[in-house]
Motif scaffolding. Structure first.
Motif, PDB file in Angstrom:
ATOM      1  N   CYS A 132       0.809  -1.217   0.000  1.00 11.47           N
ATOM      2  CA  CYS A 132       0.000   0.000   0.000  1.00 11.47           C
ATOM      3  C   CYS A 132       0.840   1.263   0.000  1.00 11.47           C
ATOM      4  O   CYS A 132       0.290   2.364  -0.177  1.00 11.47           O
ATOM      5  CB  CYS A 132      -0.945   0.009   1.200  1.00 11.47           C
ATOM      6  N   ALA A 133       2.144   1.152   0.216  1.00 10.25           N
ATOM      7  CA  ALA A 133       3.002   2.335   0.255  1.00 10.25           C
ATOM      8  C   ALA A 133       3.702   2.591  -1.068  1.00 10.25           C
ATOM      9  O   ALA A 133       4.393   3.601  -1.200  1.00 10.25           O
ATOM     10  CB  ALA A 133       4.053   2.187   1.367  1.00 10.25           C
ATOM     11  N   LEU A 134       3.510   1.699  -2.043  1.00 10.54           N
ATOM     12  CA  LEU A 134       4.191   1.871  -3.320  1.00 10.54           C
ATOM     13  C   LEU A 134       3.578   3.027  -4.094  1.00 10.54           C
ATOM     14  O   LEU A 134       2.359   3.161  -4.175  1.00 10.54           O
ATOM     15  CB  LEU A 134       4.106   0.583  -4.145  1.00 10.54           C
ATOM     16  N   LYS A 135       4.437   3.834  -4.680  1.00  5.16           N
ATOM     17  CA  LYS A 135       3.964   4.956  -5.483  1.00  5.16           C
ATOM     18  C   LYS A 135       3.907   4.522  -6.937  1.00  5.16           C
ATOM     19  O   LYS A 135       3.854   3.331  -7.234  1.00  5.16           O
ATOM     20  CB  LYS A 135       4.882   6.164  -5.274  1.00  5.16           C
ATOM     21  N   GLU A 136       3.902   5.498  -7.853  1.00  3.96           N
ATOM     22  CA  GLU A 136       3.730   5.200  -9.261  1.00  3.96           C
ATOM     23  C   GLU A 136       4.864   4.306  -9.767  1.00  3.96           C
ATOM     24  O   GLU A 136       6.044   4.620  -9.580  1.00  3.96           O
ATOM     25  CB  GLU A 136       3.688   6.493 -10.077  1.00  3.96           C
ATOM     26  N   LEU A 137       4.490   3.211 -10.415  1.00  6.73           N
ATOM     27  CA  LEU A 137       5.449   2.286 -11.003  1.00  6.73           C
ATOM     28  C   LEU A 137       5.176   2.176 -12.498  1.00  6.73           C
ATOM     29  O   LEU A 137       4.055   2.407 -12.964  1.00  6.73           O
ATOM     30  CB  LEU A 137       5.342   0.902 -10.358  1.00  6.73           C
ATOM     31  N   SER A 138       6.201   1.804 -13.246  1.00  7.73           N
ATOM     32  CA  SER A 138       6.017   1.570 -14.670  1.00  7.73           C
ATOM     33  C   SER A 138       5.252   0.265 -14.891  1.00  7.73           C
ATOM     34  O   SER A 138       5.115  -0.563 -13.986  1.00  7.73           O
ATOM     35  CB  SER A 138       7.367   1.512 -15.381  1.00  7.73           C
ATOM     36  N   GLU A 139       4.777   0.101 -16.123  1.00 10.29           N
ATOM     37  CA  GLU A 139       3.998  -1.093 -16.434  1.00 10.29           C
ATOM     38  C   GLU A 139       4.838  -2.350 -16.276  1.00 10.29           C
ATOM     39  O   GLU A 139       4.362  -3.365 -15.775  1.00 10.29           O
ATOM     40  CB  GLU A 139       3.464  -0.989 -17.872  1.00 10.29           C
ATOM     41  N   GLU A 140       6.094  -2.282 -16.664  1.00  9.07           N
ATOM     42  CA  GLU A 140       6.969  -3.454 -16.541  1.00  9.07           C
ATOM     43  C   GLU A 140       7.213  -3.792 -15.071  1.00  9.07           C
ATOM     44  O   GLU A 140       7.204  -4.961 -14.683  1.00  9.07           O
ATOM     45  CB  GLU A 140       8.281  -3.177 -17.260  1.00  9.07           C
ATOM     46  N   GLU A 141       7.410  -2.763 -14.251  1.00 10.04           N
ATOM     47  CA  GLU A 141       7.614  -3.013 -12.824  1.00 10.04           C
ATOM     48  C   GLU A 141       6.363  -3.600 -12.192  1.00 10.04           C
ATOM     49  O   GLU A 141       6.447  -4.493 -11.333  1.00 10.04           O
ATOM     50  CB  GLU A 141       7.988  -1.709 -12.124  1.00 10.04           C
ATOM     51  N   ARG A 142       5.221  -3.142 -12.585  1.00 12.12           N
ATOM     52  CA  ARG A 142       3.976  -3.691 -12.024  1.00 12.12           C
ATOM     53  C   ARG A 142       3.832  -5.162 -12.399  1.00 12.12           C
ATOM     54  O   ARG A 142       3.403  -5.977 -11.589  1.00 12.12           O
ATOM     55  CB  ARG A 142       2.776  -2.892 -12.531  1.00 12.12           C
ATOM     56  N   ARG A 143       4.168  -5.487 -13.605  1.00 10.99           N
ATOM     57  CA  ARG A 143       4.055  -6.882 -14.019  1.00 10.99           C
ATOM     58  C   ARG A 143       5.052  -7.750 -13.271  1.00 10.99           C
ATOM     59  O   ARG A 143       4.712  -8.834 -12.800  1.00 10.99           O
ATOM     60  CB  ARG A 143       4.275  -6.985 -15.532  1.00 10.99           C
TER      61      ARG A 143
END
Length: 1620
Positions: free
Chosen positions: A1012-1023
């Motif tokens: 819940c503390a993660l901020k904006e991530l790229s699409e590759e990082e999210r995957r």
């Protein structure tokens, strides 16, 4: 008589004193008489004045009443406005605070981006300045070189002028060439300067547009991200199209190569010239066409002497051709060829040197000129190299713009490429269709040619037979086995007669004439026997009886087989050996004489033998004939098509379907072949599928002409997909039944159905008036509606496998997406209780189970605008999730199919309908759960896409939880998904959570809150990290993150973490809102019911409208209640919330191990806790759910004892601990949760069922941490006093309302009661501690609430009584409508406020009553005794004193006013504390409310309300005891009335007995006074500086003075004695 019936008491007149002496009585009477006379005189005098005063008083009273009413009205208006403004302000403040947080985060991001942009800008400016500096340095260098060259040139010119007499024309030409070269260098220098200026200008423009470029670049990045996916898809299509068009492109390239070679041969010179001109134009070095001509001319002049020497004295007129560049080029080409052919490079070099030297005549001067020329050429090359480097550096500056333009151009190019590829694909499709059509035409032509050959042979055989048997009658079926099949009996007769006539005409041309005419008996008998033997053998193969005759003509029978048609046998036999028949000798000339043939006996015998051999060869192929017949029948049984239109009576009934579609056009094209085989079945099936009305071409295949609707329906099926599936079923059946030699044919037929189904789906536009995708969906729907869908699933999967293997015409996505669209269009109109819905869900379940379909499905549901919450509801999955018993259109009950006419339905009927809805909801949500589970399990890509869809959906609909969303429903329903969507989504996610939803499950501890503390991530990082939910970092957490604690996020998060967060967020956005709606609807229904009853009582014309409104609201309420109380869903949610509570308890203890740790107190200190990452909505969801259960589904709590224990642990840890839950409002809500889960023993209505509370009672009574739970409750009771909220004073009463019944219940249980008594004992021993004890602060706040609440209730009841009297007197009748409505609104508002304050005051006084039963020491302490006594006396004065008449409203129960209970509780408190002398002595000190008559009036009231006698007697004795203390204190007060002011308390104005000095203000007050003040406000009352009890200091000097003064007065009083 009850107190409510006679609330106002007449307390009796004064008693007349008895007189014993008559004289005294007479004197008294005379005195009275004189007084009466004097009074009469005074009365007459005062009467007139009284009247005047009365008139003035009336006027003043009227003015006062008007003014008072006006002020009350204004006050009411202002209060309403204030309340409205407060609520509006509160909502706006909340929204603004949330918006401020969001904007702060955005500002921070923008600030970071701006700083990065500034750094980039400064870096770019630095680079540009350095680049410009380098260019300037290079320019200076070039200018220096130019100056050097100019000086050298001048020197050369001077030297040449000095040697002018010796110069020759060659030298002049060389000088002119050098001048031209210097001129060119000058021009190049000018161009470099211009380019430098342009570069500087471009630099300034780039600096000016740098900010705009950044913004545009960001915008283009977003657009490129959107187009990248489209480009990827386009590339795939382009690659596919390229692969398909390679062959065509290869052919085109071959043709182009040939054409280019031809053009190259014919236009070589022109091409060379154009190439040179093009190179000149694109070189961008400032060299023009004229200069090129001059340069070419000079080169040609230098080369011509060489060719002249080599070729003799051959000359060329160069000067005449200087103006024609093409001529110069042509001549230069010739010179080069001459040199290449005549001399080697060494010879050319030597000749060039020699020729130059000879022309100059001065070898040394020529050598010097050549050296200078070489030097100039080197300098020229260096300048060109520098120019090239400058151009390269200038291009770097424009690289960003070119990249952008290239990206746009690439996109346009890809779109054009895609369009071109689609066009190529369409052309290839058209060519493919044309090739197929051409193939069909050629096949038809070939078959027609074969039929013609067979007809000719049959005619020859008929002619031969008729010539052989002239004595017998010609029959129409001669050589029936070899004749062409007939369509009908009439055509058969016509054809036979035609053959007969033709045989008579062409008798002389028959090759069989000798054998037929001259055959002898032996040969004929032999042939006949062979024919009969062959027929018998064939019949044996077909297992059919054979009918022969001794006088059988050659090969003549009515039918060979019963099971095989005559036409079949003839046609198959005629086609066995066409090559052999066609190889027979040609027809002989018709003019051959009869005698010649009769004399050739040997020839006839040979012909006879050849015919017998031919017939034998035909019959040797009988097994092939049988096989072909069986294949034909099998094809007819599978596909229900035929080419045979012969008489049904001639066919057997074995293995032939009753109805078939006659393919008339194909039969006409084949012209004679009336059977189907594996060579023509594909064409036949294609023709069958193209028929618009196949039912119009049905024929009977057997002699039975009875009506057979089933056969007609199967054979005449119009739809392609159902027809092919039926063929697939029949083919599978044939595979299990046919002999092994036909098995391969049956399998091929089955595969043919699959391949044709694939073709139908890929080329759907061919089939007119058919929606093949809808047919496929209907096929699946029908299958899953039945009991065994396995066969359809097998068929569809084979078709899908074929489509996936060949996606040239259409991709699999293009085939399955139309099915999804049709599915979505149908399912959105279905209701929850329709059985058809569950068949559709089974189809969707199959889609989710199939890997390839599931991938397309999750890609298809992705919205175009991920930020639009409503788009998710409009997807296929969203349409399914939106199905519910809730209203489809909010507020519109028309067309709603549930709970119709609720007011006329009994409770049992409503309950049955609700149970029915629950049953359907259970099935529906089970299927939703299975669908989501399948999609998560199919593949990693499918899971990623589904989780992304869920995360984006929740983020896009986050506005559902905002306050304004409920206030503006018209905007809400246009922006966000519906309540039904989120209710079903939450239910499905709840079922996904059940595997780990056990309170002590080890899997729970794998939950990682740092997600819940993660901020904006790229699409590759999210995957890669399995993070699919955004925006959680903006949520408020249970506690703030410590400044020194770093965020230790995981490299990858488990599915459990994501599932739990997604579920809690879905419940927060969905279930929470529905709960609020139900509470509001419940309140509205109650108000409407009261209003309707009042309207019916008064005959209000609005009654019908109110009843209709009540009916509509009841439908909405019942539908919402049914949707939210589904038992299985509630049980799953109970498991989840209990597990969440257990998880949060483990996190609060710092447990990071694999096993659960038992809860123990005191709790460990927080170090690197994970609670700072847990959003508050985890706890809010838990509280909302259990409060909902208490209100609407109380029986669910009784089924989960273990869950209740976990909830008690959670409440015990967090409710009173600000270190683990900072939000005081959330901790106060946990008290309401505790009140919801505790056993309730309220009296129920007569006839109602008493709720079962056994399990809850057992859990509460055996709870291990009962002392800590009681302490936590009292702690939150105290903490809620100061929340920092501007409305904290009003809010605290709502928060404390559920705490009173909890305290009452705990007081009844020994373990809890002892813990409360322990807190009270500790408070008694530490009254003057620096921090006031918890229980002391609790009692102080409890008394504050009691005083405020009961005082407010008394005021509201007084106002209610005034308004009721005005209404009863009819004063409202003459008011204007607006004024009357205002009065009614005021009465209703005062009633609601009075009801609330009465309820709260009853609870507060009741709590004090049971607490004082066993806790007494702290109540009688001087700190609290005076306060509680003044409170009790004040209330008794209003309840039993003369003022009680002002509280006598019409209906006490309407306003929850219980005076009997209040009087009883107050008296109980007096009796509980009356044993303490200190308490009794303190009661008379209340000079405001205490009087001896007050207690005597209380005794009378206790008698009237029928209280027990012992209570009345005890209270009377207590009253006497208090009165004695009052008399004694009165004497002391008279004694101390003249005390000096310095001995009096500055706050209470009473004599100080224990004076203390306040350190900051240096004021002396009594210890008890400041102690009471510090309980409520820990500040100095004189300067508001912080103050605690440990800071005060005793004023011993003043205390001694007071004591001395008291002793002195006591001595004086003793000396005076009683008479003093």
């Amino acid at each position: 008589m009850d107190l409510e019936e006679d609330f106002y008491f007449d307390y009796g007149a004064e008693e007349i004193t008895d007189y014993q002496d008559p004289n005294e009585l007479l004197a008294a009477l005379k005195q009275k008489e004189e007084e009466v006379i004097l009074a009469a005189q005074l009365g007459n005098a005062l009467l007139l004045e009284n009247r005047q005063l009365k008139d003035q008083s009336d006027k003043l009273h009227e003015q006062y009443a008007d003014k008072l009413e006006e002020l009350e009205q204004d006050k009411h208006d202002l209060r309403l406005k204030l309340e409205g403004c407060q609520s509006q302000w509160e909502s706006q403040v909340g929204d603004l605070e949330r918006d401020v947080r969001e904007l702060s985060a955005q500002v921070e991001q923008l600030t970071q981006a701006l700083s990065e942009a500034e750094r980039d800008k400064s870096r770019a400016e630095l680079e540009h300045s350095e680049h410009t500096q380098r260019l300037r340095e290079q320019l200076n260098t070039a200018m220096e070189v130019e100056r050097v060259m100019s000086s050298e040139l001048q020197a050369l010119k001077q030297e040449l002028q000095q040697k002018g007499s010796n110069n020759r024309p060659q030298d002049e030409e060389l000088i002119s060439a050098m001048r031209e070269q210097a001129l060119r260098l000058t021009q190049k220098e000018q161009m470099l300067e211009e380019r430098l200026q342009s570069v500087c200008q471009e630099n300034t423009e780039l600096r000016a547009s740098l900010a705009s470029l950044h913004t545009r670049l960001a915008l283009h990045d977003q657009l490129n991200q959107q187009h990248s996916q489209q480009l990827a898809e386009a590339w795939q299509e382009v690659e596919a199209a390229r692969s398909r068009s390679q062959q065509l492109q290869a052919q085109v390239e071959d043709l182009q190569e040939e054409v280019s070679l031809q053009e190259a041969r014919s236009h070589g010179d022109a091409s060379l010239l154009s190439e040179l001109e093009t190179s000149l134009e694109t070189a961008q070095l400032g060299v023009g066409k004229e200069e090129m001509k001059q340069e070419m001319g000079s080169i040609l002049q230098l080369l011509l002497p060489l060719t002249q020497e080599l070729n003799g004295s051959e000359s060329s007129g160069v000067a005449d051709q200087q103006d024609d560049l093409q001529a110069i080029l042509h001549q230069l080409k010739g010179v080069a060829q001459t040199l290449a052919q005549t001399s080697s490079p060494q010879e050319l070099k030597q000749a060039f040197v020699d020729g130059t030297g000879d022309q100059c005549g001065n070898p040394s001067a020529a050598q010097e000129l050549r050296d200078q020329n070489v030097q100039l050429e080197q300098e020229n090359a260096e300048l060109r190299h520098k120019l090239q480097s400058i151009q390269e550096q200038a291009e770097v500056v424009q690289q960003a713009i070119r990249d952008r333009d290239e990206a746009i151009a690439k996109k346009n190019l890809m779109e054009a490429e895609l369009l071109k590829s689609k066009n190529d694909m369409m052309c290839l499709n058209n060519q493919l269709l044309e090739a197929i059509q051409r193939k069909l035409e050629l096949s038809q032509e070939l078959e027609a040619w074969q039929d013609d050959i067979q007809i000719i042979i049959n005619q020859q055989l008929m002619t031969q037979q008729q010539s052989e048997l002239p004595q017998k009658k010609s029959t129409s079926n001669g050589m029936s086995f070899f004749s062409r099949p007939s369509r009908t009996a009439s055509t058969w007769t016509r054809q036979s007669s035609t053959w007969s006539s033709n045989s008579n005409q062409d008798n002389s041309q028959s090759p069989w004439r000798d054998w037929l005419r001259r055959g002898k008996g032996a040969q004929y008998a032999n042939i006949n026997a062979k024919v009969q033997t062959g027929v018998a053998e064939m019949a044996t193969d077909f297992k059919q009886p054979v009918h022969t005759s001794e006088t059988l003509p050659p090969v003549k029978q009515a039918g060979i087989l019963d099971g095989v048609s005559l036409a079949d046998a003839k046609q198959f036999a005629s086609g066995q050996k066409p090559q052999q028949l066609s190889a027979e000798p040609p027809l002989e000339d018709s003019g051959e004489s009869q005698s010649e043939s009769e004399n050739s006996v040997s020839d006839s015998v040979d012909d006879n033998d050849d015919s017998v051999a031919e017939i034998s060869r035909s019959f040797r192929s009988r097994q092939e004939l049988c096989e072909q017949l069986n294949v034909n029948h099998m094809i007819q049984r599978i596909f229900l098509i035929t080419l045979d239109n012969s008489d049904p009576s001639l066919r057997g009934g074995n293995g032939i379907p009753p109805r078939c579609v006659y393919l008339e056009e194909m039969a006409a094209d084949l012209d004679g072949q009336d059977w189907l085989d594996m060579d023509n079945i594909e064409q036949a099936l294609f023709n069958r599928l193209l028929l618009l009305e196949p039912g119009n071409q049905l024929i009977y295949m057997t002699s039975c002409s009875a009506v057979n609707l089933s056969a007609d329906r199967d054979a005449g099926e119009k739809s392609a997909i159902p027809y092919l599936f039926a063929c697939y079923q029949r083919a599978k059946e044939e595979v299990t039944k046919v002999p092994e030699k036909l098995l391969s044919f049956a399998v091929r037929c089955k595969n043919l159905t699959v391949s044709n189904t694939r073709t139908v789906l890929l080329t759907s536009e061919i089939y007119v008036n058919q929606n093949v995708y809808e047919q496929l969906l209907d096929l699946l729907l029908e299958a899953f509606s039945g009991a065994q869908p396995e066969e359809v699933v097998e068929f569809v999967e084979e078709v899908i496998a074929g489509i996936l293997a060949d996606q040239e015409v259409r991709t699999f996505d293009e085939v399955i997406v139309p099915v999804f669209d049709i599915f979505q269009g149908r399912i959105k109109d279905l209701d929850l209780c329709q059985p058809l819905l569950y068949s559709y869900l089974d189809v969707l379940l199959y889609f989710s189970h199939h890997k390839d379909i599931a991938k397309v499905l999750v890609e298809h549901i992705q919205p175009k605008d991920p930020a639009n919450g409503l788009q998710y509801q409009k997807s296929l999955l969203g349409a399914v999730l939106s199905i519910s018993c809730l209203l489809k259109t909010p507020g519109v009950v028309e067309g709603h199919g549930y709970f119709l006419n609720p007011s006329r339905s009994s409770a049992q009927e409503t309950k049955v309908q609700e149970a029915n809805i629950h049953q359907f909801m259970g099935q529906f949500q089970d299927k939703l759960h299975q669908i989501l589970k399948n999609l998560l399990q199919r593949s990693g890509e499918t899971r990623h896409l589904l989780l992304s869809w869920l995360g984006n959906c929740l983020q896009a609909n986050a506005g559902r939880a905002k306050i304004w969303a409920n206030q503006m429903p018209e905007i809400f329903f246009q922006m966000y998904a519906s309540d039904a969507f989120f209710l079903n989504l939450g239910a499905a996610l709840l079922k996904l959570c059940q595997p780990f939803c056990r309170p002590r499950s080890p899997k729970l501890l794998t939950f990682n809150p740092t997600y819940c503390a993660l901020k904006e991530l790229s699409e590759e990082e999210r995957r890669n990290r399995n993070v699919h939910t955004t925006g959680l970092d903006k949520e408020t957490c249970l506690i703030p993150v410590p400044p020194q604690q770093p965020v230790e996020s995981a490299q990858s998060y488990s599915l459990l973490t994501e599932n739990l967060i997604l579920t809690q967020l879905a419940l927060h956005l969905g279930f929470h809102r529905l709960h609020e709606q139900m509470v509001k609807m419940n309140q509205s229904l109650h108000r409407l019911q009261v209003t309707c009853q009042e309207a019916q009582r008064t005959g209000n014309p609005m009654t019908e409208q109110l009843l209709e409104q009540f009916e509509r609201l009841m439908i909405i309420y019942l539908s919402t209640k049914a949707a939210t109380t589904q038992p299985a869903m509630l049980q799953c949610c109970l498991n989840l919330q209990a597990s969440t509570g257990a998880l949060l308890v483990q996190l609060s203890m710092g447990n990071q191990g694999p096993e659960h740790v038992a809860l123990s107190f005191p709790l460990p200190s927080l170090q690197n806790t994970m609670l700072c990452y847990v959003p508050e909505f985890f706890a809010e969801n838990l509280g909302d759910f259990f409060i909902f259960l208490r209100r609407f589904a109380d029986d669910v709590l009784e089924t989960s004892a273990e869950s209740l224990e976990q909830i008690l642990n959670f409440i015990t840890v967090f409710m009173g601990n600000v270190e683990r839950m900072k939000n005081p409002h959330l901790r106060a809500k946990l008290a309401e949760v505790l009140e919801a889960v505790m056993p309730h023993m309220e009296p129920v209505a007569p006839g109602a069922v008493q709720p079962i509370v056994f399990q809850r009672e057992r859990v509460f009574c055996t709870y291990r941490h009962a002392p800590q739970l009681a302490e936590a409750l009292i702690t939150v009771f105290v903490d809620i006093e100061f929340t920092g909220d501007p409305h904290q004073f009003e809010q605290k009463f709502n928060y404390r309302r559920p705490m009173y019944p909890i305290l009452k219940y705990m007081w009844g249980k020994e373990s809890y009661r002892e813990s409360i008594k322990h807190l009270a004992h500790y408070a008694s021993e530490n009254l003057e501690a620096m921090n006031p004890p918890l229980f002391l602060r609790f009692l102080n706040l409890l008394m504050n609430d009691a005083i405020f609440l009961l005082d407010e209730a008394i005021q509201y009841l007084s106002k209610i009584k005034v308004l009721q009297l005005e209404r009863d007197r009819g004063e409202w009748e003459g008011l204007a409508p607006d004024a009357r409505r205002e009065k009614e609104s005021s009465l209703q508002m005062f009633g609601q406020l009075g009801c609330f304050h009465n309820i709260m005051s009853n609870e507060t006084i009741g709590t004090l009553a049971f607490l004082t039963s066993e806790i007494k020491g702290i109540f009688v302490h001087p700190f609290l005794a005076e306060r509680i006594i003044s409170m009790l006396n004040y209330f008794l004065q209003h309840l039993v004193g003369p003022k009680m008449g002002a509280l006598k409203v019409k209906d006490f129960s309407e306003f929850d006013f219980k005076p009997q209970q209040l009087v009883s509780d107050i008296c109980t408190i007096y009796l509980n504390l009356g044993d303490e002398e200190n308490f009794c002595a303190t009661v008379p000190k209340d000079g405001r409310s205490y009087s001896p008559t007050l207690f005597s009036q209380t005794v009378r009231v206790l008698k009237k309300i029928n209280k027990p006698g012992d209570m009345i007697v005890a209270f009377g004795l207590l009253a006497d005891k208090i009165k004695s203390h009052a008399d004694r204190q009165q004497q002391e007060e008279e004694t101390y009335s003249d005390a000096p002011d310095e001995f009096l308390d500055p706050i209470m104005s009473t004599l100080m007995l224990d004076p203390v000095l306040l350190p900051s203000s240096n004021v002396t007050v009594d210890r008890s006074t400041i102690a009471r003040h510090l309980l409520s406000d820990q500040t100095d009352p004189f300067n508001r500086s912080p103050l605690t009890m440990d800071q005060i200091r005793p004023n011993e000097e003043l205390k001694q003075k007071i004591l001395q003064w008291l002793d002195k007065h006591k001595q004086e009083r003793l000396q005076l004695g009683p008479s003093g």
